[in-house]
Design a protein around this motif. Structure first.
Motif, short mmCIF file in Angstrom:
data_model
loop_
_atom_site.label_atom_id
_atom_site.label_comp_id
_atom_site.label_asym_id
_atom_site.label_seq_id
_atom_site.Cartn_x
_atom_site.Cartn_y
_atom_site.Cartn_z
N ALA A 45 -68.25 56.54 39.89
CA ALA A 45 -66.97 55.93 40.27
C ALA A 45 -66.69 54.60 39.58
CB ALA A 45 -66.90 55.77 41.79
N PRO A 46 -67.66 53.67 39.45
CA PRO A 46 -67.34 52.41 38.76
C PRO A 46 -66.89 52.60 37.31
CG PRO A 46 -69.33 52.16 40.07
CD PRO A 46 -69.00 53.62 40.08
N ILE A 47 -67.48 53.56 36.61
CA ILE A 47 -67.08 53.80 35.22
C ILE A 47 -65.65 54.31 35.17
CG2 ILE A 47 -67.68 55.01 33.09
CD1 ILE A 47 -69.76 52.98 34.04
N GLU A 48 -65.31 55.20 36.10
CA GLU A 48 -63.94 55.71 36.13
C GLU A 48 -62.95 54.61 36.52
OE1 GLU A 48 -64.08 59.24 38.62
OE2 GLU A 48 -64.51 60.44 36.83
N ALA A 49 -63.36 53.74 37.45
CA ALA A 49 -62.48 52.65 37.86
C ALA A 49 -62.21 51.71 36.69
CB ALA A 49 -63.11 51.88 39.02
N LEU A 98 -77.52 62.68 29.67
CA LEU A 98 -76.45 63.69 29.68
C LEU A 98 -75.10 63.03 29.94
CD1 LEU A 98 -75.43 66.61 29.65
CD2 LEU A 98 -75.97 66.73 32.10
N GLY A 99 -75.01 62.24 31.03
CA GLY A 99 -73.78 61.54 31.34
C GLY A 99 -72.72 62.43 31.96
N PHE A 100 -71.48 61.98 31.85
CA PHE A 100 -70.31 62.68 32.38
C PHE A 100 -69.11 62.10 31.65
CE2 PHE A 100 -71.08 58.91 34.83
CZ PHE A 100 -69.84 58.35 35.02
N VAL A 101 -67.91 62.51 32.04
CA VAL A 101 -66.69 62.01 31.39
C VAL A 101 -65.89 61.20 32.39
CG1 VAL A 101 -64.49 62.66 30.36
CG2 VAL A 101 -66.58 63.85 29.69
N SER A 102 -65.52 60.00 31.99
CA SER A 102 -64.72 59.14 32.85
C SER A 102 -63.25 59.57 32.80
CB SER A 102 -64.85 57.69 32.38
OG SER A 102 -63.94 56.86 33.06
N VAL A 103 -62.60 59.46 33.93
CA VAL A 103 -61.17 59.76 34.00
C VAL A 103 -60.41 58.58 33.43
CG1 VAL A 103 -59.24 60.32 35.50
CG2 VAL A 103 -61.50 61.22 36.01
N GLU A 104 -59.94 58.71 32.22
CA GLU A 104 -59.28 57.60 31.53
C GLU A 104 -57.83 57.46 31.98
OE1 GLU A 104 -60.66 57.51 27.13
OE2 GLU A 104 -60.77 59.56 27.82
N ALA A 105 -57.32 56.28 31.82
CA ALA A 105 -55.93 56.00 32.17
C ALA A 105 -55.03 56.36 31.00
CB ALA A 105 -55.75 54.54 32.54
N VAL A 106 -54.85 57.66 30.78
CA VAL A 106 -53.99 58.11 29.69
C VAL A 106 -52.77 58.80 30.27
CG1 VAL A 106 -55.84 58.33 28.01
CG2 VAL A 106 -55.34 60.24 29.50
N ARG A 107 -51.67 58.73 29.57
CA ARG A 107 -50.40 59.22 30.09
C ARG A 107 -50.43 60.73 30.30
NH1 ARG A 107 -46.18 55.54 29.53
NH2 ARG A 107 -44.64 57.20 29.48
N THR A 108 -51.22 61.44 29.52
CA THR A 108 -51.22 62.89 29.64
C THR A 108 -51.83 63.36 30.95
OG1 THR A 108 -53.33 62.95 28.46
CG2 THR A 108 -51.32 63.26 27.17
N GLU A 109 -52.54 62.46 31.65
CA GLU A 109 -53.22 62.88 32.87
C GLU A 109 -52.44 62.61 34.13
OE1 GLU A 109 -57.24 62.12 33.66
OE2 GLU A 109 -57.72 61.89 31.57
N VAL A 110 -51.45 61.74 34.07
CA VAL A 110 -50.76 61.37 35.29
C VAL A 110 -49.46 62.14 35.41
CG1 VAL A 110 -51.80 59.09 35.37
CG2 VAL A 110 -49.66 59.40 34.15
N LYS A 111 -49.06 62.36 36.63
CA LYS A 111 -47.82 63.07 36.86
C LYS A 111 -46.62 62.17 36.56
CE LYS A 111 -49.85 66.10 40.31
NZ LYS A 111 -49.78 66.61 41.70
#
Length: 601
Positions: free
Chosen positions: A384-388, A280-293
């Motif tokens: 957490a490691p995948i998101e990091a 199933l997995g999950f979604v990693s929080v990617e370092a994309v500009r749309t996500e950061v303030k």
């Protein structure tokens, strides 16, 4: 009822619907049923029978069996055409009907990632619509209270990440979901022998092991009717050898969690631990500009610094690791996010800057600044490691020698798996690897120093299977093609995906396929379960054995599988050569083969 007692039809019974109730026209079939005989003799053993009107008479038993038991199963929801959703507002309302720290985490994650889900959904095509129940049993009752307490003290969040991402994924795909942590099944009073008071009209029911036990206890005999609709979120996986109660007992596969007798692919894992289960997995929080303030986009605040963040939010995870962390601190400023109870002094080394337990948003900000994410050996296989890595960190983790398993490790003891864990995060080690993942002997100071020096300029990386697009693609494929209610053999993946390999003695099909850069596909085993699949057999036997189909060179014996639920990619034995159904997989999407998924996603 009395009319039906004397009414005979052909050998096939005729099901009639009268006044909205279903009765069986050939009453002799009911009266020949073992439950009929049981109720005649023992209907007073459980008050639930009287609750449903059973008083020992023939008429009351016939009425109970025809109206309450599953002779007339409910009609579950049908597929309807549905548009991909471009808003998650409906999901916010569904989740918001529940409460607690865990629910707040789930809701916060869905809201934080909503824009990415919506954008990924716009790249999908029109999808079917199913009614889906999400019931995280670990968040209910006394177990839920303990889980809530752990969440507030920095406990495990991996399961919550999966529930959040699964609910968002299903909503975007257009399915109608119900999310609840309440006991709602409507069990009849008594000892659980009777079915629930009203049918569940869900096409799919996602739950966990705790929830599965709740369903069985509340549904009584109706549980078996709904079994094929369950999908079990199972972080560490359940191998087929642990899945059947009688087989587990007779062959010594001791486990606290298995024995449910489902199809192994109904268990859905966080990582592709074993292909016997669905990833199933999950979604990693990617370092994309749309996500950061906006303030995080300033060069001074979003720039990578020479700092390391240590993966371990509770004191006990640091025990015996001070020297390892000290080596890292000689070259990198070292940060921690360890929970500190009020009034307690920190036991962390003085060279570590501890931020305490951070919210997810602040933790992600810290990772965006960090260069290295340091594993201490526990927790195992978390998100957490995948998101990091997706945020531009390099993951530095311990190698386990000997590997950890249920034979030598308390954490894995009792879990329904024989896996040998070679590092804290085997997926990161095997599927990602250098330069994004370094696996080292943490007792070897030189090994650690050289790894830290080598970690200089590494770009962010996210495997497709941990993106919104990848999860939407994978979950849609499962819902479209996996049918565990059908009595027919699986037709997905298609037979032309099959690559047959006969492994050496003692190797599992997982290893055999990996050696050829392929993956074992359990849904294709039935194509190999015949004498014609082998090149030469002096004898052929049909047996209930999780190692079969397999070949034994002693006597040139070919063993075939008698119980399809025991088809196992994971099984291995020194005296057998496994006959393995391998297949190719899409780059960054191990769950799907090149011709297993529709184009245009």
């Amino acid at each position: 009822i009395s009319l039906f007692l004397g009414f005979h039809t052909s050998a096939m019974s005729v099901v009639l619907h009268s006044y909205g109730l279903c009765v069986l026209a050939n009453a002799s079939i009911i009266k020949g049923n073992s439950l009929w005989q049981f109720l005649q003799a023992h209907w007073q053993l459980d008050p639930c029978y009287a609750f449903y009107g059973v008083d020992g008479s023939t008429c009351s038993i016939l009425t109970y069996l025809s109206q309450i038991e599953d002779f007339c199963p409910s009609h579950l929801g049908k597929n309807h055409s549905a548009e991909i959703r471009t808003s998650l507002s409906q999901l916010y309302e569904v989740i918001g009907n529940n409460s607690g720290a865990a629910i707040n985490f789930i809701l916060s994650r869905v809201q934080r990632m909503s824009e990415r889900w919506i954008q990924a959904g716009l790249r999908m095509r029109q999808r079917g619509n199913k009614t889906v129940l999400l019931y995280p049993g670990a968040l209910t009752g006394s177990v839920g209270q303990r889980f809530e307490a752990m969440v507030e003290r920095g406990g495990p969040l991996g399961e919550l990440v999966q529930w959040a991402d699964l609910s968002a994924c299903l909503t975007i795909l257009g399915h109608n979901i119900t999310f609840t942590t309440s006991h709602f099944l409507g069990a009849a009073p008594g000892r659980g022998s009777c079915p629930i008071q009203r049918p569940l009209t869900f096409d799919l029911i996602y739950t966990d092991y705790h929830g599965l036990a709740h369903f069985q206890g509340a549904m009584g005999l109706a549980f078996q009717h709904y079994q094929c609709h369950f999908r079990i979120l199972d972080s560490f996986g359940t191998e087929p050898a642990f899945n059947l109660g009688s087989y587990t007992h007779s062959h010594g596969y001791k486990t606290l969690w298995g024995r449910w007798g489902l199809q192994p692919l109904q268990y859905m894992t966080m990582f592709p631990h074993t292909p016997d289960n669905s990833f199933l997995g999950f979604v990693s929080v990617e370092a994309v500009r749309t996500e950061v303030k906006k303030e995080e986009l300033e060069p001074k605040t979003h720039k990578k610094h020479r700092i390391a963040v240590v993966y371990g939010k509770q004191d006990y995870m640091w025990q015996g690791k001070s020297e390892f962390v000290e080596v890292i601190s000689e070259q990198l400023e070292t940060h921690a996010t360890v929970y500190q109870p009020p009034g307690h002094t920190s036991s962390l080394p003085s060279f570590v800057k501890n931020h305490g337990l951070l919210t997810q948003e602040h933790f992600l900000r810290l990772l965006r600044r960090a260069k290295v994410f340091v594993g201490l050996g526990f927790p195992y296989e978390g998100p957490a490691p995948i998101e990091a890595i997706a945020l531009g960190c390099v993951f530095l983790q311990p190698r386990f020698d000997p590997p950890h398993s249920s034979n030598n490790n308390d954490f894995y003891k009792g879990k329904p798996t024989t896996r040998q864990i070679s590092s804290q995060h085997p997926y990161a080690e095997e599927f990602i690897g250098k330069p994004h993942v370094w696996t080292v002997d943490i007792t070897n100071r030189t090994d650690v120093q050289e790894a830290v020096k080598a970690i200089l300029h590494t770009e962010p990386f996210t495997p497709r299977e941990f993106t919104c697009d990848g999860m939407l693609e994978r979950v849609h494929a499962y819902i479209s093609h996996q049918d565990f209610c059908s009595k027919s053999v699986p037709t997905w993946p298609p037979e032309n995906a099959l690559r047959v390999h006969l492994g050496p003695l003692g190797q599992s099909c997982v290893s055999v396929c990996q050696h050829s850069a392929l993956v074992c596909e359990p849904a294709l085993f039935h194509h190999l379960n015949s004498p014609s699949a082998f090149t030469s057999c002096s004898s052929v036997g049909l047996e209930v054995n999780h190692l079969f189909p397999a070949y034994s060179p002693w006597g040139r014996h070919c063993g075939l599988q008698q119980e399809p639920r025991l088809f196992s990619c994971a099984g291995s034995d020194p005296s057998h050569r496994r006959l393995c159904p391998c297949r190719a997989y899409l780059p960054g999407q191990v769950a799907l083969c090149p011709n297993c998924v529709e184009t245009g996603l």
